[in-house]
Each structure stands twice: as C-alpha cells, then as structure tokens.
Design an enzyme around this catalytic site. Sequence first.
Site, short mmCIF file in Angstrom:
data_model
loop_
_atom_site.label_atom_id
_atom_site.label_comp_id
_atom_site.label_asym_id
_atom_site.label_seq_id
_atom_site.Cartn_x
_atom_site.Cartn_y
_atom_site.Cartn_z
N TYR A 1 6.32 -12.47 -14.46
CA TYR A 1 5.25 -11.63 -13.89
C TYR A 1 3.88 -12.14 -14.32
O TYR A 1 2.98 -12.31 -13.49
CB TYR A 1 5.45 -10.17 -14.32
CG TYR A 1 4.26 -9.29 -13.98
CD1 TYR A 1 4.09 -8.80 -12.69
CD2 TYR A 1 3.32 -8.95 -14.95
CE1 TYR A 1 2.99 -7.99 -12.38
CE2 TYR A 1 2.24 -8.14 -14.65
CZ TYR A 1 2.07 -7.66 -13.36
OH TYR A 1 0.98 -6.88 -13.05
N ALA B 1 0.83 -1.22 0.00
CA ALA B 1 0.00 0.00 0.00
C ALA B 1 0.85 1.26 0.00
O ALA B 1 0.34 2.36 0.20
CB ALA B 1 -0.93 -0.01 1.21
N GLY C 1 -2.34 0.12 -4.46
CA GLY C 1 -2.54 -0.15 -3.03
C GLY C 1 -2.75 1.12 -2.23
O GLY C 1 -3.65 1.21 -1.38
N SER D 1 2.43 2.49 -2.58
CA SER D 1 2.38 3.24 -3.84
C SER D 1 1.27 2.71 -4.73
O SER D 1 0.60 1.72 -4.39
CB SER D 1 3.73 3.16 -4.58
OG SER D 1 3.89 1.89 -5.17
N GLY D 2 1.05 3.39 -5.84
CA GLY D 2 0.16 2.92 -6.89
C GLY D 2 -1.23 2.54 -6.44
O GLY D 2 -1.89 3.25 -5.66
P1 NDP Z 1 3.44 -0.37 -7.76
O1 NDP Z 1 4.81 -0.78 -8.16
O2 NDP Z 1 3.11 1.06 -7.70
O3 NDP Z 1 3.08 -1.02 -6.36
C1 NDP Z 1 3.55 -2.27 -5.98
C2 NDP Z 1 3.62 -2.33 -4.48
O4 NDP Z 1 4.12 -3.62 -4.12
C3 NDP Z 1 4.57 -1.29 -3.86
O5 NDP Z 1 3.94 -0.78 -2.72
C4 NDP Z 1 5.78 -2.13 -3.49
O6 NDP Z 1 6.49 -1.64 -2.39
C5 NDP Z 1 5.09 -3.44 -3.13
N1 NDP Z 1 6.04 -4.55 -3.04
C6 NDP Z 1 6.90 -5.00 -3.99
N2 NDP Z 1 7.64 -5.99 -3.49
C7 NDP Z 1 7.24 -6.21 -2.22
C8 NDP Z 1 7.64 -7.08 -1.19
N3 NDP Z 1 8.63 -7.95 -1.35
N4 NDP Z 1 7.00 -7.02 -0.01
C9 NDP Z 1 6.01 -6.13 0.19
N5 NDP Z 1 5.60 -5.26 -0.73
C10 NDP Z 1 6.21 -5.30 -1.93
O7 NDP Z 1 2.50 -1.15 -8.79
P2 NDP Z 1 0.89 -1.15 -9.00
O8 NDP Z 1 0.22 -0.31 -8.01
O9 NDP Z 1 0.66 -0.92 -10.44
O10 NDP Z 1 0.58 -2.69 -8.73
C11 NDP Z 1 -0.32 -3.12 -7.75
C12 NDP Z 1 -1.05 -4.36 -8.24
O11 NDP Z 1 -1.81 -4.06 -9.39
C13 NDP Z 1 -0.12 -5.51 -8.63
O12 NDP Z 1 -0.69 -6.71 -8.14
C14 NDP Z 1 -0.17 -5.51 -10.14
O13 NDP Z 1 0.05 -6.78 -10.68
C15 NDP Z 1 -1.59 -5.06 -10.36
N6 NDP Z 1 -1.90 -4.52 -11.67
C16 NDP Z 1 -1.33 -3.34 -12.11
C17 NDP Z 1 -1.66 -2.84 -13.35
C18 NDP Z 1 -1.06 -1.59 -13.86
O14 NDP Z 1 -1.38 -1.24 -15.00
N7 NDP Z 1 -0.24 -0.88 -13.12
C19 NDP Z 1 -2.62 -3.53 -14.20
C20 NDP Z 1 -3.15 -4.74 -13.65
C21 NDP Z 1 -2.81 -5.18 -12.42
P3 NDP Z 1 7.56 -0.42 -2.49
O15 NDP Z 1 6.74 0.83 -2.47
O16 NDP Z 1 8.40 -0.61 -1.29
O17 NDP Z 1 8.31 -0.61 -3.78
#
Ligand code: NDP
Length: 315
Positions: free
Chosen positions: A190, A10, A15, A12-13
Amino acid sequence: RKGNVVITGASSGLGLATAKALAETGEWHVIMACRNFLKAEKAAKSIGINKENCSVMHLDLASLESVRQFADNFRRSGRPLDALVCNAAVYLPTAKEPTYTAQGFELSVGTNHLGHFLLARLLLDDLKKSDYPYKRLIIVGSITGNTNTLAGNVPPKANLGDLRGLAGGLNGIQSSPMIDGGDFDGAKAYKDSKVCNMLTMQEFHRRYHEETGITFASLYPGCIATTGLFREHIPLFRLLFPPFQKYITKGYVSEEEAGSRLAQVVSDPNLTKSGVYWSWNKGSESFENQLSKEASDAEKAKKLWEVSEKLVGLA
Ligand code: NDP
C-alpha cells in the site's frame, strides 16, 4: 456551465465526502466512478447528494479492461471532463498471501497505481479539450509513503528499490509481487502504491503541465481514521486507531473535513499551482508540503512511468 468531475472510489470515505462537498456547491456535476454501482447509488442517497448533481458510472480499477471501458463510456456520455480525482484505494495490511488484479498484478499496486495510471493517461486528452477556466488532475497521496515523516517511518517502510518486481510484472510467478522484488507485505505494498501515486503526479506535471495548462496535484488530507480503508485490519486496531489519532498524534480529521480539503484542491481558484503535494496545518490552512527523497526522485518517476506504460499496454 457546471464543471464535471470524475471521482474514483466515491462510494465511501474520502471520495464520498468529496463528492458531497462538490455537489453541494451547485457548481459541479460529480461522476462517481465506482466498482459497486448499487453501493455507490445508496451511499450518494444516504449522504444527501442531489441526483441532479451526480451520476454513477461503473469502474473497477483492478481490471484494465474495465478502465478502458470506463473511458469509452465516459466519452459516450458527451460530458466534458474538467477534473479527474484518482482517489480509490485498497489497503491489505493483514493479508498473508498476495491477491491479484484481472491482469495478474498484485492487488494494491495494481489498483491504486496501475489502474489509475491507465485511467489518467486515457482521460488526459479529454481534460486537454475542456474549456473550463481551470482543469485539474488530482491523485490522492499519503503521509505513509513519505519516509521524511514520523508516520512514514513506521515499518514496513515504503521503498520501490530499482523497480525490478514491477518491471517483471508484479505477478508472483516470473517476478516478486512487490515493486522492489522483496517478499509480499500488504502494508508495504500500500505504501509503495502511494509513493507511485505521488511520483506519477510529478511526472505528469513535468511532461504535460506547460503544454496543456492542466494542474497536476497530490495531497495528504490528514488521517481519516474512520474510513473503510482500515476494514481489513484486526478489530483491536480498528477500535483503538481513531482515538489514538485523535488524542495522541492529533493527526485525526473527520471524513467531512477531509472531503472539504480534497474539494478545495479540485475547485479553489487559488490552488492552481501544478506539481504540488498539499497538506493542511492545525488551523486547517493548506500549504505546499515536502515529499520524501524517494517520493520526489525525478529519475525514479521517469522509470516508473516507462515501466507502468508497458504493463498497462500503452507502450
Ligand atoms: P475507503 O476504503 O473508505 O474508500 C476507498 C474507495 O476505493 C471505496 O470507494 C472503494 O470501493 C474504492 N475501491 C477499492 N478498490 C476499487 C476498485 N478496484 N475499483 C474501484 N474502486 C475501488 O478509504 P478512504 O476513503 O480512506 O481512502 C480514499 C483515499 O484516501 C485513498 O487513496 C487512500 O490512500 C487515501 N488516504 C486515506 C487516509 C486515511 O486515513 N483514511 C490517509 C491518507 C490517504 P468500495 O466502496 O466498493 O469498497
């Protein structure tokens, strides 16, 4: 009382946008389960989430020990668990070589699937105990794992094969780092991990929905072309991808809109159907979408469940 929802990734993005959407209703306390505590606190502050409506707890999905520790810490907090959102993910499309989790699993599948698989299994009992009017376990899916769509047909396509790489431990030593046993490909890893997410949701539904009343669901929130997910991509891709999605494919959604969609799946009293993969049409109305043949293969889901149980130490 307020509902309590754990959202992984949660910071970024999607979450973060979902955390904001739920916290703003005043009806939810959001537990941001994040690997970088400080980043998560700053992110919550910068987006204007009220401190009373959220807390940050450390969780690194790339370490099974951390996942177990999180489950213990959560229990110790004394909060009931009413909804769990498995949202975090890594995407490594330009990686030439595989990287690995603490237990030696290829990082994308290890984080996106195996970390969440263990977390969801450990917290299932807590969800069961909740007396909230509805309880939900949501695993974020993606169109890219679905080969029945145009986006899902961009190579390399998702394909879990017979799971031989996963069964061998996905460690690049005794086994391939890829689920199907093939050569490492970060983009495919992925997509494979997202197929695992969607299969896991359905297997949870088959095994536990009737007995527990928990709603298990997945979703494709739309293409959120601006999130950090694409941070590892080449700069030209990062420049062109958002306008391409906005004007050519028209699949683009803002982080805010995507966050309100996921928040809807968590809290809308109308979306209680279990076993569903939600998507949204152009008018932003939710509908039950079809999954690809592989992503809805019940045999494969069962096998994936059993192999994953062994890898995370549950069997
Ligand atoms: P972001 O990269 O913005 O967010 C990903 C989040 O996952 C970040 O908060 C990151 O943490 C966290 N994260 C990564 N590795 C770990 C770990 N080892 N432990 C805990 N947290 C971790 O990407 P999105 O918001 O785009 O992605 C969120 C979801 O949406 C994903 O499941 C993705 O597959 C899905 N999705 C995204 C799409 C898109 O177009 N963007 C489309 C369809 C699905 P940190 O901030 O520390 O890096």
